[in-house]
Write a protein that holds these residues in place. Sequence first.
Motif, PDB file in Angstrom:
ATOM      1  N   GLY A 115     -17.395  15.563  14.479  1.00  0.00           N
ATOM      2  CA  GLY A 115     -16.400  16.548  14.891  1.00  0.00           C
ATOM      3  C   GLY A 115     -15.508  17.046  13.784  1.00  0.00           C
ATOM      4  N   LEU A 116     -15.930  16.924  12.539  1.00  0.00           N
ATOM      5  CA  LEU A 116     -15.108  17.342  11.409  1.00  0.00           C
ATOM      6  C   LEU A 116     -15.059  18.859  11.260  1.00  0.00           C
ATOM      7  N   THR A 117     -13.935  19.328  10.739  1.00  0.00           N
ATOM      8  CA  THR A 117     -13.780  20.731  10.363  1.00  0.00           C
ATOM      9  C   THR A 117     -13.804  20.837   8.843  1.00  0.00           C
ATOM     10  N   LEU A 118     -14.537  21.840   8.348  1.00  0.00           N
ATOM     11  CA  LEU A 118     -14.615  22.108   6.917  1.00  0.00           C
ATOM     12  C   LEU A 118     -14.020  23.486   6.636  1.00  0.00           C
ATOM     13  N   ILE A 119     -12.973  23.535   5.821  1.00  0.00           N
ATOM     14  CA  ILE A 119     -12.417  24.800   5.335  1.00  0.00           C
ATOM     15  C   ILE A 119     -13.006  25.017   3.948  1.00  0.00           C
ATOM     16  N   HIS A 120     -13.817  26.078   3.807  1.00  0.00           N
ATOM     17  CA  HIS A 120     -14.705  26.228   2.651  1.00  0.00           C
ATOM     18  C   HIS A 120     -14.437  27.539   1.922  1.00  0.00           C
ATOM     19  N   PHE A 121     -13.677  27.476   0.801  1.00  0.00           N
ATOM     20  CA  PHE A 121     -13.455  28.642  -0.056  1.00  0.00           C
ATOM     21  C   PHE A 121     -14.620  28.757  -1.038  1.00  0.00           C
ATOM     22  N   ASP A 122     -15.335  29.884  -1.023  1.00  0.00           N
ATOM     23  CA  ASP A 122     -16.516  29.980  -1.886  1.00  0.00           C
ATOM     24  C   ASP A 122     -17.018  31.421  -1.901  1.00  0.00           C
ATOM     25  N   SER A 123     -17.642  31.808  -3.019  1.00  0.00           N
ATOM     26  CA  SER A 123     -18.332  33.099  -3.055  1.00  0.00           C
ATOM     27  C   SER A 123     -19.711  33.020  -2.422  1.00  0.00           C
ATOM     28  N   HIS A 124     -20.134  31.819  -2.055  1.00  0.00           N
ATOM     29  CA  HIS A 124     -21.447  31.607  -1.447  1.00  0.00           C
ATOM     30  C   HIS A 124     -21.283  30.732  -0.210  1.00  0.00           C
ATOM     31  N   PRO A 125     -22.051  30.980   0.847  1.00  0.00           N
ATOM     32  CA  PRO A 125     -21.911  30.162   2.058  1.00  0.00           C
ATOM     33  C   PRO A 125     -22.306  28.700   1.857  1.00  0.00           C
ATOM     34  N   ASP A 126     -23.294  28.437   0.990  1.00  0.00           N
ATOM     35  CA  ASP A 126     -23.821  27.076   0.778  1.00  0.00           C
ATOM     36  C   ASP A 126     -24.389  26.488   2.064  1.00  0.00           C
ATOM     37  N   LEU A 127     -24.885  27.338   2.955  1.00  0.00           N
ATOM     38  CA  LEU A 127     -25.313  26.893   4.282  1.00  0.00           C
ATOM     39  C   LEU A 127     -26.822  26.856   4.451  1.00  0.00           C
ATOM     40  N   LEU A 128     -27.563  26.923   3.361  1.00  0.00           N
ATOM     41  CA  LEU A 128     -29.014  26.823   3.478  1.00  0.00           C
ATOM     42  C   LEU A 128     -29.417  25.381   3.756  1.00  0.00           C
ATOM     43  N   ILE A 129     -30.693  25.187   3.978  1.00  0.00           N
ATOM     44  CA  ILE A 129     -31.244  23.873   4.303  1.00  0.00           C
ATOM     45  C   ILE A 129     -32.408  23.613   3.345  1.00  0.00           C
ATOM     46  N   PRO A 130     -32.510  22.412   2.767  1.00  0.00           N
ATOM     47  CA  PRO A 130     -33.677  22.124   1.921  1.00  0.00           C
ATOM     48  C   PRO A 130     -34.960  22.400   2.703  1.00  0.00           C
ATOM     49  N   LEU A 131     -35.756  23.345   2.233  1.00  0.00           N
ATOM     50  CA  LEU A 131     -36.851  23.899   3.030  1.00  0.00           C
ATOM     51  C   LEU A 131     -37.849  22.846   3.490  1.00  0.00           C
ATOM     52  N   ASN A 132     -38.236  21.944   2.610  1.00  0.00           N
ATOM     53  CA  ASN A 132     -39.294  20.976   2.935  1.00  0.00           C
ATOM     54  C   ASN A 132     -38.788  19.549   3.104  1.00  0.00           C
TER      55      ASN A 132
END
Length: 476
Positions: free
Chosen positions: A43-60
């Motif tokens: 249930g954690l909240t992340l406040i994320h300042f960034d020029s990139h979302p960083d929300l991808l997932i390692p594909l394999n």
Amino acid sequence: MIKMTKQTYKNTKYIQAFIVEDHNEVVPYIHTYIGSKQLPFEGLTLIHFDSHPDLLIPLNMPADTVFNKHTLYETLSIENWIMPLVYAGHISTIYWLKPPWCEQIGEHTLEFYVGKCVETGRIRTTCKENYFVSEALYSPEEQLENKKKVALTVICVRPEPWLATDRHSASVSHQSVDQHVHISKCSEHSDINCGQNNVDCEKDNISRESELKDDQRNPNSLSEDDIYSLSPPEKKVKQDSISDLNSLRKKTILPPSVCERFVSISEMLQGKRYILDIDLDFFSTKNPFQELYTTEQLRLLSELYRYSKPEDSSSEAIQRFVERREKQLETLKNAFATLSKDINAEVSNLDGKSVSLVKELISNLVSSSSDVDFDLVHDAGCTMDDTELPHHVSSKKQILQLMEATREILKLLPHPTLVTAARSSSDDYCPPDQVEFIQQNVIQILEQTYPTIVIMPSYVQNIDINEPTPASNKTS
């Protein structure tokens, strides 16, 4: 700076701020705080300042890797460290605070699932945003197990008014940012203190244009002698830092609507423990591939990695697209892996047009460099979706504006339990010649906002900034 040992303050009145180089290096600190029960398990909240979302997932990456922390740390990269924490159940609410030049995901709130694909055993998401779909990370909900629901809110932090000295050169490679200075309409006055109307702004046009010419001499030079407060042009005051901006500005730099949003977020966070995360490239960022490759090489990569979007937004259409896209990326990855072993090898499983593009690209790369990193070539190609990697080398005044906006946001929010920060300079995403200035002022803001904060540097300073290499595909 020498890497420091991990230290945990038992006295909970302290707030620790861990500063790393690559952003994925914050994950062990988050795990440590969860393991020591300084942060809740879920249930954690992340406040994320960034020029990139960083929300991808390692594909394999197999989904179960998230439960083996040592293997996980070796697998994660700068663009994909958040979603495994979501799948593990730790983070359920994310606020991505992006600067004005970022377009990867629009401003809105999304709720979706992250889970384990029953067919592949890999982490996938139900989100239909192109940010995920173009990376072949979509899967319909019925194909996911161990699902975790996450709420993502994207907020653009646009100081009011945003400086007219906008050096956004994302669409042009290998040209000085000085050649892309645009003076926008006079209502976008270039001073933090601007409370004037358009008529007053017109009177200041000559002063501002003169100021821009001064700034063009060396936009990235941030020596102490060049740091000025953002007072009106006729009343410049030299400053060593941004510490006096509060007394100089006449009004809040954030639009009232944004302030209201953070007041609401603050109310939601009252009594809760959360993570504050800041990437220094939030204040100024580069697309390092623009300096590694020529305009022609980037054009060829764009052609090679081009794709047709889904016919519509139905799950069936997106699934068909994901299958095609995944096959395309895998085929290109294998082709470049083959070429890395033998540059003259024949690549298979590519259509005629792609074979021709690969040959032309290889010829071009070899003519400009005797040592071609084909893994990096593939990483660059993977960024070629419908939004480019953001590229905005901020002027020092823009950096100061965003600093003040950040200060105001942090003052609106309750104190975090853990602060993490990433320099992102060794791979050139945060301009190496600006990173120390940015870090100094971020630390100052943190220390002024949180009197009990303890700064914990945990990185080895990059010695050679002349030849940075992107650590991975930061992807859009």
